[in-house]
Design an enzyme around this catalytic site. Structure first.
Site, PDB file in Angstrom:
ATOM      1  N   ASP A   1       0.878  -1.181   0.000  1.00  0.00           N
ATOM      2  CA  ASP A   1       0.000   0.000   0.000  1.00  0.00           C
ATOM      3  C   ASP A   1       0.909   1.224   0.000  1.00  0.00           C
ATOM      4  OD1 ASP A   1      -3.233   0.467   1.151  1.00  0.00           O
ATOM      5  OD2 ASP A   1      -1.867   2.167   0.962  1.00  0.00           O
TER       6      ASP A   1
ATOM      7  N   CYS B   1      -6.678  -1.358  -4.913  1.00  0.00           N
ATOM      8  CA  CYS B   1      -6.307   0.062  -4.845  1.00  0.00           C
ATOM      9  C   CYS B   1      -7.137   0.829  -5.881  1.00  0.00           C
ATOM     10  CB  CYS B   1      -4.812   0.234  -5.096  1.00  0.00           C
ATOM     11  SG  CYS B   1      -4.267  -0.476  -6.631  1.00  0.00           S
ATOM     12  N   PRO B   2      -7.227   2.138  -5.741  1.00  0.00           N
ATOM     13  CA  PRO B   2      -8.023   2.906  -6.712  1.00  0.00           C
ATOM     14  C   PRO B   2      -7.314   3.028  -8.050  1.00  0.00           C
ATOM     15  CG  PRO B   2      -7.009   4.384  -5.121  1.00  0.00           C
ATOM     16  CD  PRO B   2      -6.634   2.992  -4.698  1.00  0.00           C
TER      17      PRO B   2
ATOM     18  N   THR C   1     -10.940  -7.048  -8.688  1.00  0.00           N
ATOM     19  CA  THR C   1     -12.319  -6.601  -8.434  1.00  0.00           C
ATOM     20  C   THR C   1     -12.303  -5.097  -8.160  1.00  0.00           C
ATOM     21  OG1 THR C   1     -12.150  -7.111  -6.084  1.00  0.00           O
ATOM     22  CG2 THR C   1     -13.080  -8.829  -7.486  1.00  0.00           C
ATOM     23  N   SER C   2     -11.255  -4.418  -8.639  1.00  0.00           N
ATOM     24  CA  SER C   2     -11.124  -2.994  -8.312  1.00  0.00           C
ATOM     25  C   SER C   2     -11.544  -2.104  -9.487  1.00  0.00           C
ATOM     26  CB  SER C   2      -9.704  -2.705  -7.846  1.00  0.00           C
ATOM     27  OG  SER C   2      -9.684  -1.511  -7.128  1.00  0.00           O
ATOM     28  N   ARG C   3     -10.667  -1.911 -10.446  1.00  0.00           N
ATOM     29  CA  ARG C   3     -11.020  -1.154 -11.659  1.00  0.00           C
ATOM     30  C   ARG C   3     -10.255  -1.782 -12.833  1.00  0.00           C
ATOM     31  NH1 ARG C   3     -14.857   0.343  -9.443  1.00  0.00           N
ATOM     32  NH2 ARG C   3     -15.573   2.447  -9.001  1.00  0.00           N
TER      33      ARG C   3
ATOM     34  N   ASP D   1     -13.622  -8.908 -12.240  1.00  0.00           N
ATOM     35  CA  ASP D   1     -14.982  -8.372 -12.046  1.00  0.00           C
ATOM     36  C   ASP D   1     -15.096  -7.023 -12.744  1.00  0.00           C
ATOM     37  OD1 ASP D   1     -17.623  -8.435 -10.837  1.00  0.00           O
ATOM     38  OD2 ASP D   1     -16.916  -6.832  -9.508  1.00  0.00           O
TER      39      ASP D   1
ATOM     40  N   GLU E   1     -15.123  -2.048 -20.105  1.00  0.00           N
ATOM     41  CA  GLU E   1     -16.418  -2.576 -19.660  1.00  0.00           C
ATOM     42  C   GLU E   1     -17.580  -1.645 -19.982  1.00  0.00           C
ATOM     43  OE1 GLU E   1     -15.567  -2.880 -15.369  1.00  0.00           O
ATOM     44  OE2 GLU E   1     -17.162  -1.426 -15.038  1.00  0.00           O
TER      45      GLU E   1
ATOM     46  N   HIS F   1     -18.905  -6.719 -13.112  1.00  0.00           N
ATOM     47  CA  HIS F   1     -18.873  -5.653 -12.091  1.00  0.00           C
ATOM     48  C   HIS F   1     -20.000  -5.855 -11.063  1.00  0.00           C
ATOM     49  CE1 HIS F   1     -17.080  -1.401 -11.500  1.00  0.00           C
ATOM     50  NE2 HIS F   1     -17.527  -1.842 -10.339  1.00  0.00           N
TER      51      HIS F   1
END
Ligand code: NAD
Length: 336
Positions: free
Chosen positions: A175, A207-208, A234-236, A260, A265, A297
């Protein structure tokens, strides 16, 4: 409250949940199926505010159109805000979001994807329904004692870590703002990112998406990973360079992947495209791999999360129109 709010990119489940929660609040909500983008932004005429979701594209041009239509508030009914040009909005239009609606929902979905890929239950489901009771090719591995690498130890990362520790996995974390007190309490170790890549059997992204993290998983980072690694996002979508992922899957360097979220997308996720030809060749290629699972998503999609999303979004809008402090405001922070 009697302001008129335009909701974009809505589905029947959004409408049901918001109608329930808005009954005691009283906004006049109009639900549009369409994404908010430059083609649809004029629909905002006559409204007092807009509400958007993850795949609405709010760039500088859209913000300008909203301003011309006297819109001064954009309420995101999600946590991530990478789809908004925050700099262009700064000082002109308020942005509010739902910072936490259920980290459990996303973390539990992430764990489900890991277990499915590992134990191949997606394949077993089809086999037994076809009368095929062979277990050849379905060999998995014990999660116990394996090493998971979690990138981003915010709310979702921490929920996932609690689940993985329940499996008695070793957890490595990375992180940009490590919290050593949390690590000591959770029994995990923060390590440099390259060590996480080289030591982890499973890598999960939490993380973003921003300029620093876009395509953080690329050909070079994949080269540093363990052969046969499982990668879960599963984030972006844009955290992963999908072409590099396909290269890693073809070479066998990546043994499993669960997504995800996906770079492109916006054109297909959340929609029923089953009667159309697929015109995204990269997505089509991904779907050919038996060791890849794609979900659309849906990490957030639990009853509890929908309820929290509606409550917080309506509170955010009420606070704005009543001139109260915006607890969930998204503010532009200059990179320098
Ligand atoms: P959070 O803000 O609580 O945690 C994010 C963590 O990432 C923080 O600890 C932050 O320090 C860390 N971070 C920031 N930049 C980093 C970097 N360059 N490298 C490593 N770590 C970095 O966010 P959260 O609630 O845990 O959500 C994480 C992400 O999950 C969101 O940004 C969103 O994109 C995604 N999300 C997906 C779904 C879904 O349905 N699939 C739902 C909600 C959120």
């Amino acid at each position: 409250m009697n302001e008129n709010i335009a909701f974009f990119d809505t589905k029947p489940y959004d409408e049901k949940s918001f109608e329930q929660h808005n009954a005691s609040v009283g906004f006049n909500i109009t639900y549009f199926d369409a994404h908010l983008n430059k083609q649809t932004a004029q629909l905002c005429k006559g409204f007092d505010g807009v509400c958007v979701f993850v795949n609405d594209q709010i760039d500088a041009e859209v913000i300008q159109i909203l301003l011309e239509n006297n819109i001064r508030i954009i309420a995101l009914r999600c946590a991530g805000y990478n789809n908004i040009d925050i700099k262009a909005a700064s000082g002109k239009i308020k942005l509010v979001r739902v910072p936490a609606y259920s980290p459990y929902a996303v973390a539990e979905h992430t764990a489900a994807l890991m277990l499915t890929l590992n134990r191949k239950t997606h394949q077993a489901y089809h086999r037994t329904r076809d009368g095929n009771f062979s277990i050849n090719g379905l060999l998995g591995f014990d999660m116990h004692n394996r090493t998971a690498g979690v990138i981003g130890t915010g709310q979702i990362g921490r929920c996932l870590i609690a689940i993985l520790k329940g499996f008695r996995m070793n957890v490595l974390a990375y992180d940009i703002a490590p919290d050593q007190a949390y690590a000591d309490m959770a029994g995990i170790s923060y390590v440099p990112i390259d060590e996480l890549y080289s030591q982890s059997d499973i890598i999960s992204l939490h993380c973003p998406l921003n300029q620093r993290t876009e395509h953080m998983i690329d050909r070079l980072s994949i080269e540093k990973m363990k052969p046969g690694v499982m990668l879960v996002n599963t984030s972006r979508g844009k955290l992963i360079d999908t072409k590099a992922l396909i290269g890693g899957l073809k070479s066998g360097k990546i043994g499993y992947a669960a997504l995800d979220v996906y770079e492109e997308e916006v054109d297909c996720f959340f929609e029923d495209k089953s009667l159309e030809l697929m015109n995204d060749d990269i997505l089509a290629r991904l779907l050919t791999f038996p060791n890849v699972i794609i979900t659309s998503h849906q990490g957030f999609f639990t009853e509890e999360a929908l309820c929290n999303i509606a409550q917080t979004t309506l509170q955010n809008l009420s606070a704005f129109f009543q001139g109260e402090e915006l607890k969930n405001e998204v503010c532009y922070v200059s990179p320098s």
